[in-house]
Write a protein that holds these residues in place. Structure first.
Motif, PDB file in Angstrom:
ATOM      1  N   GLU A 125      35.432  -8.742   9.013  1.00 16.81           N
ATOM      2  CA  GLU A 125      35.276  -9.536   7.810  1.00 16.81           C
ATOM      3  C   GLU A 125      36.479  -9.347   6.898  1.00 16.81           C
ATOM      4  O   GLU A 125      37.402  -8.610   7.223  1.00 16.81           O
ATOM      5  CB  GLU A 125      33.979  -9.186   7.077  1.00 16.81           C
ATOM      6  CG  GLU A 125      33.831  -7.731   6.728  1.00 16.81           C
ATOM      7  CD  GLU A 125      32.447  -7.440   6.147  1.00 16.81           C
ATOM      8  OE1 GLU A 125      31.707  -8.384   5.833  1.00 16.81           O
ATOM      9  OE2 GLU A 125      32.124  -6.253   5.994  1.00 16.81           O
ATOM     10  N   ALA A 126      36.445 -10.022   5.736  1.00 17.93           N
ATOM     11  CA  ALA A 126      37.614 -10.092   4.861  1.00 17.93           C
ATOM     12  C   ALA A 126      38.107  -8.710   4.425  1.00 17.93           C
ATOM     13  O   ALA A 126      39.317  -8.462   4.400  1.00 17.93           O
ATOM     14  CB  ALA A 126      37.290 -10.948   3.634  1.00 17.93           C
ATOM     15  N   ASP A 156      40.022  -7.201   7.156  1.00 20.72           N
ATOM     16  CA  ASP A 156      41.296  -7.895   7.331  1.00 20.72           C
ATOM     17  C   ASP A 156      42.352  -7.308   6.401  1.00 20.72           C
ATOM     18  O   ASP A 156      43.518  -7.146   6.789  1.00 20.72           O
ATOM     19  CB  ASP A 156      41.085  -9.386   7.048  1.00 20.72           C
ATOM     20  CG  ASP A 156      42.254 -10.248   7.489  1.00 20.72           C
ATOM     21  OD1 ASP A 156      42.899  -9.921   8.502  1.00 20.72           O
ATOM     22  OD2 ASP A 156      42.528 -11.263   6.815  1.00 20.72           O
ATOM     23  N   GLY A 185      41.710 -11.498  10.724  1.00 16.75           N
ATOM     24  CA  GLY A 185      41.792 -12.696   9.910  1.00 16.75           C
ATOM     25  C   GLY A 185      43.227 -13.082   9.620  1.00 16.75           C
ATOM     26  O   GLY A 185      44.173 -12.584  10.237  1.00 16.75           O
ATOM     27  N   ASP A 186      43.392 -13.941   8.634  1.00 19.85           N
ATOM     28  CA  ASP A 186      44.713 -14.495   8.327  1.00 19.85           C
ATOM     29  C   ASP A 186      45.722 -13.414   7.957  1.00 19.85           C
ATOM     30  O   ASP A 186      46.901 -13.511   8.319  1.00 19.85           O
ATOM     31  CB  ASP A 186      44.604 -15.501   7.178  1.00 19.85           C
ATOM     32  CG  ASP A 186      43.845 -16.758   7.572  1.00 19.85           C
ATOM     33  OD1 ASP A 186      43.703 -17.006   8.785  1.00 19.85           O
ATOM     34  OD2 ASP A 186      43.399 -17.489   6.665  1.00 19.85           O
ATOM     35  N   SER A 223      45.364 -12.686  17.585  1.00 25.34           N
ATOM     36  CA  SER A 223      43.902 -12.638  17.535  1.00 25.34           C
ATOM     37  C   SER A 223      43.309 -13.412  18.706  1.00 25.34           C
ATOM     38  O   SER A 223      43.655 -14.569  18.951  1.00 25.34           O
ATOM     39  CB  SER A 223      43.399 -13.226  16.214  1.00 25.34           C
ATOM     40  OG  SER A 223      42.027 -12.960  16.048  1.00 25.34           O
ATOM     41  N   MET A 253      37.947 -14.381  13.484  1.00 25.58           N
ATOM     42  CA  MET A 253      37.236 -13.259  12.888  1.00 25.58           C
ATOM     43  C   MET A 253      35.865 -13.673  12.355  1.00 25.58           C
ATOM     44  O   MET A 253      34.926 -12.875  12.359  1.00 25.58           O
ATOM     45  CB  MET A 253      38.070 -12.649  11.754  1.00 25.58           C
ATOM     46  CG  MET A 253      37.510 -11.351  11.192  1.00 25.58           C
ATOM     47  SD  MET A 253      38.499 -10.681   9.839  1.00 25.58           S
ATOM     48  CE  MET A 253      38.134 -11.881   8.555  1.00 25.58           C
ATOM     49  N   GLU A 254      35.730 -14.909  11.919  1.00 23.84           N
ATOM     50  CA  GLU A 254      34.468 -15.354  11.330  1.00 23.84           C
ATOM     51  C   GLU A 254      33.304 -15.266  12.324  1.00 23.84           C
ATOM     52  O   GLU A 254      32.143 -15.212  11.919  1.00 23.84           O
ATOM     53  CB  GLU A 254      34.600 -16.779  10.788  1.00 23.84           C
ATOM     54  CG  GLU A 254      33.408 -17.180   9.922  1.00 23.84           C
ATOM     55  CD  GLU A 254      33.702 -18.361   9.026  1.00 23.84           C
ATOM     56  OE1 GLU A 254      33.434 -19.488   9.468  1.00 23.84           O
ATOM     57  OE2 GLU A 254      34.194 -18.158   7.904  1.00 23.84           O
ATOM     58  N   SER A 312      31.451 -12.256  11.336  1.00 21.73           N
ATOM     59  CA  SER A 312      31.010 -12.132   9.946  1.00 21.73           C
ATOM     60  C   SER A 312      29.585 -12.635   9.787  1.00 21.73           C
ATOM     61  O   SER A 312      29.343 -13.733   9.303  1.00 21.73           O
ATOM     62  CB  SER A 312      31.959 -12.908   9.024  1.00 21.73           C
ATOM     63  OG  SER A 312      33.270 -12.416   9.144  1.00 21.73           O
ATOM     64  N   ASN A 317      37.473 -18.950   1.016  1.00 22.82           N
ATOM     65  CA  ASN A 317      38.230 -19.757   1.980  1.00 22.82           C
ATOM     66  C   ASN A 317      37.837 -21.222   1.813  1.00 22.82           C
ATOM     67  O   ASN A 317      37.019 -21.570   0.947  1.00 22.82           O
ATOM     68  CB  ASN A 317      37.973 -19.270   3.416  1.00 22.82           C
ATOM     69  CG  ASN A 317      36.484 -19.186   3.730  1.00 22.82           C
ATOM     70  OD1 ASN A 317      35.722 -20.118   3.474  1.00 22.82           O
ATOM     71  ND2 ASN A 317      36.058 -18.057   4.287  1.00 22.82           N
TER      72      ASN A 317
END
Length: 387
Positions: A12-13, A16, A40-41, A50, A54-55, A58, A231
């Motif tokens: 998750e964020a 990241d 993530g980004d 990746s 990643m989502e 989550s 996002n």
């Protein structure tokens, strides 16, 4: 220079953020190293390849996970197979323990060195997980100083590295000018509204948070509200809600920039989670709210071993900020708690002092500390030569 193959998985964020800082620090030490896994980004920008969005990892709560369980198990199986066939020099699981610990166990069993970044909350629930962690993890990187004592039974190798958010906030030039960034007048008081980064959190929290904002505005017409979206998907979700039900409210919906929103705010209405730590490090009074599926909450509340659920209260060991949960989470209650912060300078001053002490405790150059601990482990494992 040694070029390493490093595998990482974040869910998750918050992971990241941790992963991107760690990749950047390891890249400086070991140029030409490769990084792959799930991130993530931010991790991708730092150099991660990746293998899945990643989502996909989550997912909030026990009940909600059930519908996604086959997909999650399939993804984990494919990662295990890939890395058993193409072993990395080290695997680093970043938080998301329900997904990463079993992955780490399988890889460690095959002789791959494993690191877990962020101690699972064994001090809050699932205390017996320390035995599974010992089985799965060569090195545990802890963000908070009190966590090591909970692993004494298993003699877990653990290193307290501090929290990267404290380091980032200490050096962020945008923080002092945050109010100017959003063109806020000196006479305006600002309420930051942060209902979470997950779709389910927005579903449960955004409406009551915005309804509380409406009540606050009716009582205090000098207030403005800033609402950052994590996002594009969350932005669209929030924009629909505002258009349908809150078009009368003076709320700015902002893409990202949650730290600047918090820095500009006088008080923050916020979902329980990592963002509350960021608000703590910014020394901002807050009201913490959370709501989840009833069955999930019933299970979690029985498992909980601490009197608090929010990080600022857990770190302080006292109820510094109000926690408004489940059935108590009403617009009226949220409004009253926010107004208390707006009106009570004495309580506000005390909380800022306590938050300042927490900031100093966690400001330790975490990316560097984490990389130091991993580098030492790799030397002891023979992956890197000793100097």
């Amino acid at each position: 220079m040694t070029a390493l193959r490093i595998a990482l998985v974040a869910g998750e964020a918050s992971g990241d953020i941790l992963g991107s800082g760690l990749i950047s620090e390891l890249s400086k030490r070991f140029p030409n190293s490769t990084f792959e896994g799930i991130g993530g980004d931010l991790m991708i920008a730092a150099g991660l390849v990746s293998r899945a969005p990643m989502e996909r990892l989550s997912v909030m709560g026990l009940v909600e996970v059930l519908s996604r369980l086959p997909e999650l198990l399939s993804l984990r199986k494919s990662l295990v197979q890939h890395w058993l066939k193409n072993p990395p020099d080290v695997f680093i699981g970043i938080d998301a323990p329900d997904f990463t610990l079993e992955l780490e166990r399988r890889l460690k069993e095959a002789g791959i060195t494993t690191v877990h970044y962020v101690s699972p909350s064994v001090w809050a629930w699932k205390a017996k997980r320390i035995y599974k962690i010992k089985e799965a993890v060569d090195l545990l990187l802890a963000l908070f100083p009190f966590e090591a004592q909970h692993y004494e039974k298993t003699q877990q190798r653990i290193s307290f590295v501090g929290h990267p958010l404290a380091d980032t906030i200490a050096n962020d030039p945008k923080i002092p000018i945050a109010r100017d960034t959003f063109q806020l007048a000196s006479t305006q008081r600002v309420i930051g509204i942060l209902p979470g980064s997950r779709s389910s959190e927005i579903r449960y929290l955004a409406r009551p948070f915005l309804e509380a904002a409406r009540l606050l505005w009716q009582h205090n017409n000098d207030l403005v509200f800033l609402l950052p979206a994590a996002n594009e998907k969350r932005y669209e979700q929030l924009q629909r809600l505002i258009d349908e039900s809150f078009s009368d409210l003076p709320v700015q919906l902002i893409m990202g920039r949650s730290r600047e929103v918090m820095a500009a705010s006088d008080v923050i209405l916020i979902a329980s989670g990592t963002a509350t730590l960021e608000a703590t490090l910014l020394k901002k009074p807050m009201v913490v709210g959370y709501k989840m599926a009833g069955l999930t909450y019933a299970i979690f509340s029985r498992m909980l071993k601490t009197p608090y659920v929010s990080l600022p209260n857990i770190l302080a060991g006292e109820a510094l900020v109000p926690e408004v949960l489940q059935k108590e989470l009403t617009p009226e209650r949220l409004c009253a708690e926010v107004e208390h912060w707006l009106d009570s300078s004495t309580d506000k001053h005390y909380v800022v002092q306590r938050f300042s002490a927490i900031f100093e405790q966690l400001h330790k150059n975490a990316d560097q500390q984490a990389a130091d601990a991993i580098e030492l482990l790799m030397k002891e494992k023979g992956i890197l030569p000793h100097a």
